[in-house]
Design a protein around this motif. Structure first.
Motif, short mmCIF file in Angstrom:
data_model
loop_
_atom_site.label_atom_id
_atom_site.label_comp_id
_atom_site.label_asym_id
_atom_site.label_seq_id
_atom_site.Cartn_x
_atom_site.Cartn_y
_atom_site.Cartn_z
N THR A 17 0.87 -1.17 0.00
CA THR A 17 0.00 0.00 0.00
C THR A 17 0.91 1.22 0.00
O THR A 17 1.85 1.29 0.80
CB THR A 17 -0.89 0.02 1.25
N SER A 96 -12.20 13.53 -0.24
CA SER A 96 -11.64 12.32 -0.84
C SER A 96 -12.70 11.61 -1.67
O SER A 96 -13.90 11.85 -1.52
CB SER A 96 -11.12 11.38 0.24
N GLU A 97 -12.20 10.75 -2.52
CA GLU A 97 -13.07 9.93 -3.36
C GLU A 97 -12.30 8.66 -3.70
O GLU A 97 -11.11 8.71 -3.98
CB GLU A 97 -13.43 10.67 -4.64
N LEU A 98 -12.97 7.52 -3.65
CA LEU A 98 -12.34 6.24 -3.97
C LEU A 98 -12.53 5.95 -5.45
O LEU A 98 -13.65 5.91 -5.95
CB LEU A 98 -12.96 5.13 -3.12
N ASP A 100 -11.25 3.37 -8.77
CA ASP A 100 -10.61 2.09 -9.04
C ASP A 100 -9.44 2.25 -10.00
O ASP A 100 -8.66 1.33 -10.19
CB ASP A 100 -11.60 1.03 -9.54
N ARG A 127 -2.71 10.86 -3.68
CA ARG A 127 -3.32 9.69 -4.26
C ARG A 127 -2.86 8.49 -3.45
O ARG A 127 -1.67 8.39 -3.13
CB ARG A 127 -2.89 9.47 -5.72
N HIS A 129 -2.62 4.28 -3.16
CA HIS A 129 -2.65 2.98 -3.83
C HIS A 129 -2.95 1.98 -2.72
O HIS A 129 -2.15 1.82 -1.80
CB HIS A 129 -1.30 2.71 -4.49
N LEU A 130 -4.12 1.37 -2.76
CA LEU A 130 -4.55 0.48 -1.69
C LEU A 130 -4.24 -0.96 -2.01
O LEU A 130 -4.65 -1.47 -3.05
CB LEU A 130 -6.05 0.65 -1.43
N ALA A 134 -8.20 -3.91 1.13
CA ALA A 134 -8.79 -2.76 0.44
C ALA A 134 -8.69 -2.94 -1.07
O ALA A 134 -9.61 -2.59 -1.81
CB ALA A 134 -8.11 -1.47 0.87
N HIS A 135 -7.58 -3.49 -1.54
CA HIS A 135 -7.39 -3.76 -2.97
C HIS A 135 -8.52 -4.64 -3.49
O HIS A 135 -9.10 -4.37 -4.54
CB HIS A 135 -6.03 -4.43 -3.17
N VAL A 138 -12.02 -2.85 -3.67
CA VAL A 138 -12.13 -1.99 -4.85
C VAL A 138 -12.32 -2.84 -6.09
O VAL A 138 -13.16 -2.55 -6.94
CB VAL A 138 -10.87 -1.09 -4.99
#
Length: 153
Positions: A17, A96-98, A100, A127, A129-130, A134-135, A138
């Motif tokens: 991450t 914030s906004e998630l 993909d 930004r 990177h999950l 969490a990966h 998404v």
């Protein structure tokens, strides 16, 4: 550098991450000398792997030749400090906004709006990177929204 980081994150294993930030430090005497009065790109993160695996995973980031390399093995109790956020309360605001993905067409616009030459007054734009769980959340959400997942047999 943002483009290279995005390319790297697309290939990074789920044990990783990271965060990519544009930071604008004011010329205040209370700030550490390496940061004072500078516009910087900072990449930090965590890797759940042994030292040899972590070094192999992080090699492309180190090849960017950062001014300051803070990527290192730390005890679990120090993970909350990786991002170098202040430990005391500070004033701030955020949104914030998630997503993909960040399309390549957005990179130039992001640099234009938030990069060192943008003239923005924002202290930080970031930004994430999950990786890990969490990966997969998404990814599952992206699959659920795809046209293929809504077809009936």
């Amino acid at each position: 550098m943002l483009t290279r980081w995005l390319e790297w994150t697309a290939q990074a294993p789920e044990e990783v991450t990271t965060a990519y930030r544009h930071l604008r430090f004011p010329p205040l005497p209370d700030l550490l000398e390496p940061f004072r009065g500078r516009n910087l790109v900072m990449i930090d993160g965590a890797v759940l792997a042994n030292d040899a695996q972590a070094e192999r995973i992080l090699r492309p980031l180190r090849e960017l030749q950062p001014d300051l390399d803070t990527l290192a093995r730390v005890p679990v109790t120090a993970v909350s400090r990786i991002h170098l956020d202040p430990e005391q309360p500070v004033p701030g605001d955020g949104a914030s906004e998630l997503l993909d993905a960040l399309p390549p067409s957005a990179v130039g616009k992001l640099i234009e709006a938030a990069g060192a030459e943008s003239g923005t007054s924002l202290f930080s734009t970031e930004r994430l990177h999950l990786g890990g769980a969490a990966h997969w959340v998404v990814r599952r959400q992206a699959v659920a929204r795809s046209p293929a997942s809504t077809r009936s047999s």
